[in-house]
Each structure stands twice: as structure tokens, then as C-alpha cells.
Design an enzyme around this catalytic site. Structure first.
Site, PDB file in Angstrom:
ATOM      1  N   SER A  40       0.865  -1.182   0.000  1.00  8.33           N
ATOM      2  CA  SER A  40       0.000   0.000   0.000  1.00  8.33           C
ATOM      3  C   SER A  40       0.901   1.231   0.000  1.00  8.33           C
ATOM      4  CB  SER A  40      -0.920  -0.006   1.222  1.00  8.33           C
ATOM      5  OG  SER A  40      -0.172   0.028   2.415  1.00  8.33           O
ATOM      6  N   HIS A 153      -3.208  -6.355   2.610  1.00  4.26           N
ATOM      7  CA  HIS A 153      -2.255  -7.316   3.172  1.00  4.26           C
ATOM      8  C   HIS A 153      -2.851  -8.699   3.392  1.00  4.26           C
ATOM      9  CE1 HIS A 153       0.377  -3.840   4.939  1.00  4.26           C
ATOM     10  NE2 HIS A 153       0.446  -3.934   3.634  1.00  4.26           N
ATOM     11  N   GLN A 161      -6.459  -1.975   7.200  1.00  6.83           N
ATOM     12  CA  GLN A 161      -5.286  -2.805   6.926  1.00  6.83           C
ATOM     13  C   GLN A 161      -4.672  -3.449   8.173  1.00  6.83           C
ATOM     14  OE1 GLN A 161      -2.278  -1.400   3.836  1.00  6.83           O
ATOM     15  NE2 GLN A 161      -1.114  -1.067   5.695  1.00  6.83           N
ATOM     16  N   GLU A 162      -4.580  -2.679   9.275  1.00 10.84           N
ATOM     17  CA  GLU A 162      -3.818  -3.185  10.420  1.00 10.84           C
ATOM     18  C   GLU A 162      -4.499  -2.903  11.754  1.00 10.84           C
ATOM     19  OE1 GLU A 162       0.175  -1.634  10.114  1.00 10.84           O
ATOM     20  OE2 GLU A 162       0.177  -1.909   7.946  1.00 10.84           O
ATOM     21  N   GLU A 203       1.814  -9.612   7.178  1.00 12.31           N
ATOM     22  CA  GLU A 203       2.623  -9.139   8.303  1.00 12.31           C
ATOM     23  C   GLU A 203       2.505 -10.042   9.519  1.00 12.31           C
ATOM     24  OE1 GLU A 203       1.849  -4.934   8.791  1.00 12.31           O
ATOM     25  OE2 GLU A 203       2.916  -4.474   6.932  1.00 12.31           O
ATOM     26  N   ASP A 240      -3.999   1.020  11.790  1.00 17.00           N
ATOM     27  CA  ASP A 240      -3.594   1.649  10.531  1.00 17.00           C
ATOM     28  C   ASP A 240      -4.621   1.262   9.484  1.00 17.00           C
ATOM     29  OD1 ASP A 240      -2.552   2.656   8.234  1.00 17.00           O
ATOM     30  OD2 ASP A 240      -0.732   1.428   8.216  1.00 17.00           O
ATOM     31  N   GLU A 283      -3.112   5.548  12.473  1.00 23.48           N
ATOM     32  CA  GLU A 283      -2.236   5.924  11.348  1.00 23.48           C
ATOM     33  C   GLU A 283      -3.053   5.932  10.055  1.00 23.48           C
ATOM     34  OE1 GLU A 283       0.994   3.116  11.083  1.00 23.48           O
ATOM     35  OE2 GLU A 283       1.168   3.388   8.926  1.00 23.48           O
ATOM     36  N   ASP A 310       1.442   8.402   7.381  1.00 29.06           N
ATOM     37  CA  ASP A 310       2.367   7.488   6.684  1.00 29.06           C
ATOM     38  C   ASP A 310       2.385   7.859   5.195  1.00 29.06           C
ATOM     39  OD1 ASP A 310       3.671   5.356   5.477  1.00 29.06           O
ATOM     40  OD2 ASP A 310       2.163   3.862   5.975  1.00 29.06           O
ATOM     41  N   LYS A 335       9.775   5.213   7.141  1.00 25.29           N
ATOM     42  CA  LYS A 335      10.191   4.033   6.375  1.00 25.29           C
ATOM     43  C   LYS A 335      11.364   4.432   5.492  1.00 25.29           C
ATOM     44  CE  LYS A 335       5.495   2.087   5.900  1.00 25.29           C
ATOM     45  NZ  LYS A 335       4.243   2.273   5.109  1.00 25.29           N
ATOM     46  N   HIS A 363       8.655  -1.265   9.331  1.00 20.01           N
ATOM     47  CA  HIS A 363       8.929  -2.235   8.265  1.00 20.01           C
ATOM     48  C   HIS A 363       8.048  -1.944   7.056  1.00 20.01           C
ATOM     49  CE1 HIS A 363       5.322  -4.996   9.469  1.00 20.01           C
ATOM     50  NE2 HIS A 363       5.012  -3.738   9.503  1.00 20.01           N
ATOM     51  N   ARG A 364       8.113  -2.791   6.030  1.00 19.80           N
ATOM     52  CA  ARG A 364       7.156  -2.811   4.928  1.00 19.80           C
ATOM     53  C   ARG A 364       6.445  -4.153   4.947  1.00 19.80           C
ATOM     54  NH1 ARG A 364       7.342   1.938   1.779  1.00 19.80           N
ATOM     55  NH2 ARG A 364       5.210   1.219   1.458  1.00 19.80           N
ATOM     56  N   SER A 365       5.346  -4.253   4.212  1.00 21.86           N
ATOM     57  CA  SER A 365       4.636  -5.537   4.199  1.00 21.86           C
ATOM     58  C   SER A 365       5.454  -6.624   3.502  1.00 21.86           C
ATOM     59  CB  SER A 365       3.259  -5.377   3.563  1.00 21.86           C
ATOM     60  OG  SER A 365       3.365  -4.728   2.310  1.00 21.86           O
ATOM     61  N   LYS A 386       7.187  -0.440  14.448  1.00 22.17           N
ATOM     62  CA  LYS A 386       6.073  -1.220  13.915  1.00 22.17           C
ATOM     63  C   LYS A 386       6.683  -2.255  12.997  1.00 22.17           C
ATOM     64  CE  LYS A 386       3.045   0.098  10.315  1.00 22.17           C
ATOM     65  NZ  LYS A 386       1.762   0.519   9.761  1.00 22.17           N
TER      66      LYS A 386
HETATM   67  P1  PGA Z   1       3.043  -1.369   3.049  1.00 18.20           P
HETATM   68  O1  PGA Z   1       2.124  -1.134   4.327  1.00 18.20           O
HETATM   69  O2  PGA Z   1       4.392  -1.758   3.495  1.00 18.20           O
HETATM   70  O3  PGA Z   1       2.311  -2.424   2.288  1.00 18.20           O
HETATM   71  O4  PGA Z   1       3.050  -0.048   2.307  1.00 18.20           O
HETATM   72  C1  PGA Z   1       2.615  -0.697   5.549  1.00 18.20           C
HETATM   73  C2  PGA Z   1       1.863   0.498   6.066  1.00 18.20           C
HETATM   74  O5  PGA Z   1       0.929   1.012   5.426  1.00 18.20           O
HETATM   75  O6  PGA Z   1       2.206   0.990   7.136  1.00 18.20           O
HETATM   76 ZN    ZN Z   2       0.650   2.700   7.055  1.00 17.19          ZN
END
Ligand code: PGA
Ligand code: ZN
Length: 426
Positions: A40, A153, A161-162, A203, A240, A283, A310, A335, A363-365, A386
Site C-alpha cells: 500500500s 495485506h 489494513q492493520e 505481516e 492503521d 495511522e 504514513d 520508512k 517495516h514494509r509488508s 512497527k
Molecule cells: P506497506 O504497508 O508496506 O504495504 O506499504 C505498511 C503500512 O501502510 O504501514
Molecule cells: Zn501505514
């Protein structure tokens, strides 16, 4: 002095190719780093270079990025002092010459930048976190652990997403890991008892088909209690939603049966959840270009909880500056591969610090077993990281490295709740 650069096409945690770089110094010391990849991604991120050859990895190969490393980039950095991180990073930025690192690729540039830091730390005989901290204070981060995966994800029913747990009340990093792992197992048991799948997403969090996003929060509260902890005291919730991924003019929550909402209505929904659940951080509650929505959300909720940007900031000081000026949040996600060099990432962090914002190393996914961000989070002293659920090796690589660092620091290890000034919502 740098003697040689080597690139290698390896696989990330989704089975896609990514870049690994080894930097060799004349002294024989060397450093290796691997580059992660998001799903994302923000529209203003530095871009990773992919080969586009449909006959290899559906076009996702990174052989060209590796060729850049071993030719043009090597030519520019061989012979330079590996300790001169800022100078090397600016050479890389200038050599690329584009605003988003499109010519050489943020993947090749970041791999070199991180591997240079690792080689310099090795040459200095220091652990990476100590080298990066350069004498400034260090701190173990409180983890934000993504225990329920949705959005891009996972193939779950969740459009957010999270759904993360934050063991803010733990007395040490080691205990924080235990609180979180026990809660993760309690969550697995609850899901299994309700007949849900306990397969995991990108993740490492579970990816069940729940009725809606709210059911996810309820389930997490139950899991915290079942594991024997107090929701809102020992363990809090962080979200998130990654709202860009369900924004199509309106916020489309139809996947979880909550209809379509404008910014104001979505913020009202968040407010109602914050009053019901022990949520301490949200987030990307709104889309990456919804600056006015972020402003409103921070005005309404920013006194009580952490509001994190983000995709809206993409670790870029130009966007963070605007966010600070317009009071769009009170924290930023950080990131390395959104901006593409270690030095620019540190600049973004300094910018957050100067505004009194919190920042979270992320991190990243799509990840690898590289644990650079664990050392980086300790060195940057922000108190938050995270990096996924306590599940899947590419996620536990970071947590296990943090356990090792805490052990090495011994009595000097500092672990503290970075959100303690915020009035908890439960
Ligand atoms: P991504 O997602 O690594 O797939 O971009 C992580 C996030 O949105 O924090
Ligand atoms: Zn994010």
C-alpha cells in the site's frame, strides 16, 4: 575506504525479488543490507526500479537495479570513507538526479546506503545501533504488533489494513514481547473457537473473515483479557486503516458492510471507537491527499491519541513540513525505503523531533530477514517500532534483534511508554 559493491537479487517475504547489497571495505570489514517493499505504497514515495521483463518474476526482477549498483554507483562511491554517510548519501542522490530516485531506483540506492552504514559499524567494531546513535541516547522501542491483517495485506473481510497491539505497560522490551506473544496466542484460540481461519496475512497477523472492523477491535480486547492483561493499561490498540486503499472519492467501507463515508463521518466513526476501545494511535485514518481531513482529525482527536501520517508524508521533509505547519497529525511513520537513503531518513526524524512530534520506525509488508530497522529504531530514540505480529521469520528477525540489543545493553537498556502523556481512552 570502500573497496567494492556487490548486489544480489534475493526474494522478499511475498516471494518477489528484491535487492541485497554487500559493501566491502579495504580493511576487509563488510556490511550487508536488504531492501523491503510495500504493497500500500504512497503516491509520492521514492520508486523502486523493476526490470519490467514479463519473462522473469512477472516483470518484478531487479537485475537492472543490481547492475546500477555494480557499475555506476560503485564507480561513484568506491574509494570513499564509509563513515562519511551524509556525503555518500548525497553523492547517491545527485548521481540519480531525479526527485524520486527513479533513474537508479530507490531499491539500489537504499541498499547501498544501508550497507555502507553496516560496513562502517563493522569497521568501527561497534554494534549497528551504537554506530548510528553516535553517542546520543538510545532506547528500546515499544512494538506496534499487527495481529489482525486486512486491506491489501490479506484476503480477509477487513477493509482496515492493520489492527495492532501495543504492550505499553510492560516493564521491559522482553516483557513486552511476552505480553504480545501471549495475547497473539489467546487471539488464535478465540478465532479457532469461533470457527474462523487462523491462517496469517503478509505481516504475520491473522486474516479471518470477521463481520466488520469493529468486531476486530472487540476480539482484540477479548484476547488481551484472556491472556490475563488489562486492556488500556498493559496493552492498548493501534490502528492503521491505510485509508488511501479504500478511498475512491468517498471512503468505501462496503467490504465490511459499513457503507460509504466522507472524511467527517469517518472521523466520527473513529471518535466513537476511541471512546469504546483502548485505542491510542491511528495511522493513515484518512487518504494521503486528504490534508483537510487530517487537520480535522488532529483537531478533534489529537489531544487524546497519537495521529500518525504514513502515506501522506512518505518520510519526506517537504510533506512533513506541510503537516507540521498545518497541524495535520502529531506523529509520522518512518520508512527508509519511502525516501531512499539513511541520511534523508534521519533528516525526516530530526524534523519530527524539532516539532515535538513522535515518530515510529516501520517495516514494509514485503520484508526480508534483514534487521537493520531494529538497530535503527534503538539509535533514533523514538520509543516506537512497527514490525508486524510475533509471527513469520522476517518479522521476528527484527524483534529477536531487539531482544539481543536489550540483553547487550543490560542495566543501560531504557524502555518506556512513549504515549504516557496521552490520556488513555478506555
Ligand atoms: P506497506 O504497508 O508496506 O504495504 O506499504 C505498511 C503500512 O501502510 O504501514
Ligand atoms: Zn501505514
Amino acid at each position: 575506504k570502500i573497496a567494492n559493491l556487490n548486489g544480489l537479487e534475493i526474494l522478499d517475504s511475498r516471494g518477489n525479488p528484491t535487492v541485497r547489497v554487500t559493501v566491502e571495505l579495504e580493511s576487509g570489514a563488510h556490511g550487508t543490507a536488504s531492501v523491503p517493499s510495500g504493497a500500500s505504497t504512497g503516491m509520492n514515495e521514492a520508486v523502486e526500479q523493476r526490470d519490467g521483463d514479463p519473462n522473469r518474476f512477472s516483470g518484478k526482477g531487479v537485475l537492472r537495479a543490481i547492475e546500477h549498483i555494480e557499475t555506476e554507483i560503485a564507480h561513484a562511491v568506491v574509494g570513499r570513507d564509509a563513515c562519511a554517510q551524509i556525503e555518500i548519501d548525497s553523492v547517491l542522490v545527485d548521481l540519480d538526479g531525479t526527485p524520486n530516485k527513479a533513474r537508479l531506483g530507490a531499491n539500489s540506492i537504499l541498499g547501498v546506503s544501508m550497507a555502507v552504514a553496516c560496513a562502517a559499524a563493522a569497521a568501527a567494531g561497534k554494534p549497528l545501533y551504537a554506530y548510528l546513535a553516535a553517542g546520543r541516547p538510545v532506547r528500546l522501542p515499544v512494538p506496534m504488533m499487527n495481529v489482525l491483517n486486512g486491506g491489501r495485506h490479506a484476503d480477509s473481510s477487513l477493509d482496515f489494513q492493520e489492527f495492532m497491539i501495543m504492550p505499553v505497560g510492560a516493564p521491559s522490551f522482553r516483557e513486552a514481547m511476552r505480553y504480545a506473544a501471549e495475547t497473539f496466542h489467546a487471539l488464535r484460540a478465540l478465532l479457532a473457537a469461533d470457527g474462523h481461519t487462523t491462517a496469517v496475512g503478509d505481516e504475520g497477523g491473522f486474516a479471518p473473515k470477521l463481520a466488520n472492523n469493529e468486531a476486530a477491535c472487540e476480539l482484540i480486547v477479548r484476547a488481551i483479557e484472556r491472556a490475563g492483561y488489562h486492556p488500556g493499561e498493559d496493552i492498548c490498540i493501534a490502528l492503521d486503516p491505510a485509508a488511501t486503499s479504500f478511498h475512491d472519492g468517498n471512503y468505501n467501507l462496503e467490504r465490511s458492510g459499513q457503507g460509504r463515508k466522507n472524511s467527517k463521518e469517518l472521523i466520527e466513526l473513529y471518535e466513537s471507537w476511541v471512546s469504546k476501545y483502548p485505542i491510542v494511535s491511528i495511522e493513515d485514518g484518512l487518504a494521503e491527499d486528504d490534508w483537510s481531513g487530517f487537520r480535522r482529525m488532529t483537531a478533534e482527536l489529537g489531544e487524546g491519541i497519537q495521529i500518525v501520517g504514513d502515506d501522506i508524508y512518505v518520510t519526506n521533509i517537504d510533506f512533513i513540513r506541510r503537516g507540521i505547519d498545518e497541524k495535520c497529525s502529531n506523529a509520522a511513520l518512518i520508512k527508509l525505503n519511502q525516501i531512499g537513503t539513511v541520511s534523508e531518513t534521519i533528516d525526516a526524524i530530526e524534523f519530527c523531533r524539532s516539532a515535538g512530534w513522535r515518530y515510529i520506525i516501520s517495516h514494509r509488508s514485503g520484508e526480508t530477514e534483514d534487521s537493520f530497522i531494529a538497530d535503527f529504531a534503538v539509535a533514533m530514540d523514538g520509543g516506537q517500532i512497527k514490525t508486524g505480529a510475533p509471527c513469520r521469520g522476517e518479522r521476528t528477525a527484527k524483534y529477536n534483534r531487539l531482544l539481543e540489543i536489550e540483553h547487550q545493553l543490560g542495566a543501560d537498556a531504557i524502555f518506556d511508554n512513549p504515549l504516557k502523556e496521552l490520556p488513555f481512552s478506555s
